[in-house]
Design a protein around this motif. Structure first.
Motif, short mmCIF file in Angstrom:
data_model
loop_
_atom_site.label_atom_id
_atom_site.label_comp_id
_atom_site.label_asym_id
_atom_site.label_seq_id
_atom_site.Cartn_x
_atom_site.Cartn_y
_atom_site.Cartn_z
N PRO A 58 13.84 10.54 -12.67
CA PRO A 58 12.89 11.32 -13.46
C PRO A 58 12.77 10.85 -14.91
O PRO A 58 11.69 10.92 -15.49
CB PRO A 58 13.45 12.75 -13.39
N GLU A 59 13.85 10.35 -15.49
CA GLU A 59 13.78 9.88 -16.88
C GLU A 59 12.87 8.66 -17.01
O GLU A 59 12.20 8.49 -18.04
CB GLU A 59 15.18 9.59 -17.46
N GLN A 60 12.80 7.83 -15.98
CA GLN A 60 11.88 6.68 -16.02
C GLN A 60 10.43 7.16 -15.94
O GLN A 60 9.57 6.64 -16.66
CB GLN A 60 12.18 5.71 -14.88
N ILE A 61 10.18 8.14 -15.10
CA ILE A 61 8.82 8.69 -14.99
C ILE A 61 8.43 9.36 -16.30
O ILE A 61 7.31 9.20 -16.78
CB ILE A 61 8.72 9.67 -13.81
N GLU A 62 9.36 10.08 -16.92
CA GLU A 62 9.07 10.73 -18.20
C GLU A 62 8.79 9.69 -19.29
O GLU A 62 7.85 9.85 -20.07
CB GLU A 62 10.24 11.63 -18.63
N ASN A 63 9.57 8.60 -19.33
CA ASN A 63 9.31 7.53 -20.30
C ASN A 63 7.94 6.90 -20.07
O ASN A 63 7.21 6.60 -21.02
CB ASN A 63 10.40 6.45 -20.24
N ASN A 64 7.60 6.70 -18.81
CA ASN A 64 6.30 6.12 -18.44
C ASN A 64 5.17 7.04 -18.89
O ASN A 64 4.19 6.61 -19.49
CB ASN A 64 6.27 5.93 -16.93
N LYS A 65 5.32 8.33 -18.61
CA LYS A 65 4.31 9.32 -19.01
C LYS A 65 4.18 9.38 -20.53
O LYS A 65 3.06 9.41 -21.06
CB LYS A 65 4.65 10.70 -18.45
#
Length: 151
Positions: A58-65
Motif C-alpha cells: 500500500p505504501e507504494q500505491i500511496e507514493n504513486n498516487k
C-alpha cells in the motif's frame, strides 16, 4: 517507440496550456506542441515508470498516487482522493468550458506484483528503450537532456 510517442502526445495535450480543446488543431500545430513538450513529457513518464508499483504494498500505491496528484496539481487540475475498499482512486479534473464535451483519461496507478526473476533486466522499475534486432532485444540509450526530433 510509436506507442510511446502516442502516449507522450496524450501527455503533451494534457500538460499544454491550450485555451480550449474544442478548437480544431492542424497537424502542424500538434507537431509543434510535441516538439515543444516532448522532453518534459518523456522525463515525466520516465519518473512515473521508476516508481515502485507493486499492488501488494500500500505504501507504494500511496507514493504513486501522491506523485500523480502533485503532477496534476502542477498542471492546475483540481484533484481529490476517493477512498475505496481496495486501492484509493485519484480524480483529477480541469474544466476548460463548462458547456463543451469532456475528455476522460484513465490511468491505473495501482500496480501488479512483480517477480524480479522473470525480467531480463536488473530492475523492472527502471524504464529502458529496447528494439528487436535479429530476434534479440537490444537496450537503446535515451538521453533525457537532449531534444529528440519527433517528426
Amino acid at each position: 517507440m510509436k506507442n510511446l510517442v502516442n502516449l507522450l502526445l496524450i501527455s503533451v495535450c494534457i500538460s499544454s496550456s491550450l485555451n480550449s480543446f474544442s478548437q480544431k488543431l492542424k497537424s502542424e500545430d500538434i507537431k509543434l506542441m510535441v516538439d515543444e513538450n516532448f522532453m518534459t513529457a518523456s522525463t515525466n513518464l520516465h519518473h512515473f515508470l521508476r516508481l515502485p508499483n507493486d499492488g501488494n504494498f500500500p505504501e507504494q500505491i500511496e507514493n504513486n498516487k501522491a506523485w500523480c496528484d502533485s503532477v496534476f496539481k502542477s498542471l492546475k487540475f483540481k484533484t481529490q482522493t476517493i477512498i475505496t475498499e481496495g486501492a484509493p482512486l485519484l480524480f483529477a479534473e480541469k474544466i476548460f468550458h463548462k458547456n463543451r464535451k469532456s475528455i476522460l483519461f484513465y490511468l491505473q496507478i495501482d500496480g501488479q506484483p512483480v517477480d524480479h526473476s522473470e525480467w531480463s533486466q536488473n530492475d523492472p522499475f527502471e524504464p529502458v528503450f529496447k528494439t528487436l534486432k535479429s530476434e534479440e532485444w537490444t537496450t537503446e540509450e535515451f538521453d533525457y537532456n537532449q531534444k529528440k526530433n519527433t517528426r
